[in-house]
Design a protein around this motif. Structure first.
Motif, mmCIF file in Angstrom:
data_model
loop_
_atom_site.group_PDB
_atom_site.id
_atom_site.type_symbol
_atom_site.label_atom_id
_atom_site.label_comp_id
_atom_site.label_asym_id
_atom_site.label_seq_id
_atom_site.Cartn_x
_atom_site.Cartn_y
_atom_site.Cartn_z
ATOM 1 N N UNK A 130 0.824 -1.212 0.000
ATOM 2 C CA UNK A 130 0.000 0.000 0.000
ATOM 3 C C UNK A 130 0.861 1.266 0.000
ATOM 4 N N UNK A 131 1.996 1.231 0.693
ATOM 5 C CA UNK A 131 2.861 2.414 0.727
ATOM 6 C C UNK A 131 3.485 2.683 -0.640
ATOM 7 N N UNK A 132 3.861 1.628 -1.370
ATOM 8 C CA UNK A 132 4.442 1.830 -2.694
ATOM 9 C C UNK A 132 3.414 2.352 -3.697
ATOM 10 N N UNK A 133 2.178 1.864 -3.592
ATOM 11 C CA UNK A 133 1.118 2.384 -4.469
ATOM 12 C C UNK A 133 0.906 3.873 -4.197
ATOM 13 N N UNK A 134 0.819 4.217 -2.914
ATOM 14 C CA UNK A 134 0.630 5.619 -2.529
ATOM 15 C C UNK A 134 1.822 6.475 -2.978
ATOM 16 N N UNK A 135 3.033 5.918 -2.859
ATOM 17 C CA UNK A 135 4.240 6.648 -3.252
ATOM 18 C C UNK A 135 4.228 6.938 -4.754
#
Length: 436
Positions: A381-386
């Motif tokens: 989820x953090x990589x998608x948001x990034x």
């Protein structure tokens, strides 16, 4: 006072002998000292020194200068350089000094400043060789001889009609071989490559590079000859723009140089360091919300920098691609949404792979599969948001009229750190029964 007067001839000799080295010494001084030295120099020497100084630093030195000194220096500079320096002055200094600029130079500066900041119109020089098409070869040669003491901008002369429209280009070799009474119109080359004054400097640089020209004429919408742009000017301008963007991305001033005075550099860097500090406290506040959970499960603290680091790196990749696209004008307004979704999808694919690898490492390390599940999902989820943030932030900053190069990186770091910690620790809180 007497000692200063006795040292002045020595300083003048230094500036006469090696102006470039003297200018570098000037750049290492405080602004007050540099202004004093510049004001004490004879005008021709001061002008020579200014040509070797960085434009932003020159503007900083001249912003509080006496109007007479500013007028003398500005009048001796090329209009393009004078306009660039004038553009870097604070608004109040511009208003104060504008009335002291000679009328002709003031008009030239105003004309130059009407061009977009990143266009070739801002970089062009108005010192070029042109003839009317009715002029004979003899008359052209005589004019060139009369200008022999001046530095001619190129090996070409441009031919214009009665309304100063560009109609041809003349090679000096052709001129020398022509009969004396032959009009230029009969020997000029009519297939002329020219660049519109509003064209982006990156695009102009690419065009010159493809054709291997060292200079090109600059024209307006009606093909009036306005000036020329040299390849070396264009390369220098592009390099300056690239290094300024690079410095701004990391919170340094665009006009800061390796030997800029400490106080000057401090003024440029401190505001952004304070912004960084505020965002760091924001991330710390998120971690503090889960202080009790971390105290019970200390293994979570080990993976916090992993989540933040990977999110920051993924976001920086998207940010770099989008920043380049903005600079090169490769992102049409109707394709912004497509670009953001593409970067989000790309980082989602990366998140699946990186999340699985991280989950496996966490499971093997701690022996708890649920810890692997939490860290894997948090990473995904953090990589998608990034990816979404790295693409959207610079576009949004540009729409708001802010400089994407200067603020995007800091905002991106805040988003990836704060949201990364929140997602990871939030998932850990949801699965804490299985983790303990």
């Amino acid at each position: 006072m007497e000692q200063e007067s006795s040292l002045l001839p020595l300083v003048e000799k230094f500036f006469e002998h090696d102006t470039a080295a003297a200018a570098r010494s000037l750049a290492r001084m405080t602004e007050e000292e540099a202004v004093e030295v510049l004001g004490a120099l004879p005008a021709p020497l001061a002008v020579r020194a200014v040509r070797h100084l960085q434009v932003g630093y020159t503007a900083a030195l001249l912003k509080d200068a006496e109007p007479a000194i500013f007028r003398e220096i500005a009048s001796s500079l090329d209009p393009q350089l004078a306009a660039t320096i004038f553009m870097h002055l604070p608004n109040e200094a511009r208003e104060r000094l504008l009335e002291h600029i000679p009328g002709k130079l003031k008009k030239q500066i105003q004309e130059l400043l009407t061009y977009p900041e990143d266009s070739v119109g801002r970089l062009m020089t108005t010192d070029f060789l042109s003839f009317h098409k009715e002029v004979t070869a003899r008359e052209a040669v005589e004019k060139i001889r009369s200008l022999a003491r001046k530095r001619l901008p190129a090996s070409y002369g441009y031919v214009v009609d009665e309304e100063e429209r560009l109609v041809g280009v003349m090679n000096m070799r052709d001129l020398m071989l022509a009969s004396p009474e032959q009009p230029l119109e009969s020997m000029m080359r009519t297939n002329v490559f020219s660049i519109h004054a509003f064209v982006d400097r990156e695009q102009a640089g690419n065009e010159l590079s493809k054709r291997r020209y060292f200079a090109a004429p600059i024209v307006d919408s009606e093909n009036h000859m306005l000036g020329i742009i040299k390849a070396e000017q264009l390369i220098h301008g592009i390099q300056d723009e690239a290094t300024e963007d690079f410095q701004r991305m990391f919170g340094a001033g665009a006009d800061e140089r390796p030997f800029s005075p400490i106080l000057f550099s401090l003024k440029k860097r401190l505001p952004w360091l304070h912004v960084n500090l505020a965002t760091a406290f924001l991330a710390a506040a998120v971690v503090a919300m889960f202080e009790g959970l971390i105290a019970r499960l200390t293994i979570l603290a080990v993976f916090l920098p992993v989540v933040a680091g990977q999110g920051g790196n993924a976001g920086a990749q998207s940010l770099a691609v989008v920043m380049r696209g903005l600079v090169m004008r490769e992102i049409p307004g109707n394709k912004v949404s497509k670009l953001i979704l593409k970067e989000g999808a790309l980082c989602a694919a990366s998140g699946v792979v990186i999340g699985l690898v991280t989950a496996m490492v966490a499971w093997v390390w701690n022996g708890n599969p649920f810890l692997g599940l939490v860290i894997g999902l948090g990473m995904f989820f953090n990589l998608v948001l990034a990816g979404l943030s790295g693409a959207a932030i610079p576009v949004l900053m540009k729409k708001l009229g802010l400089d994407p190069a200067q603020c995007s990186s800091i905002i991106l770091t805040t988003v990836t750190d704060v949201m990364g910690f929140l997602i990871f620790l939030g998932l850990a809180a949801a699965f804490q029964a299985q983790l303990i």
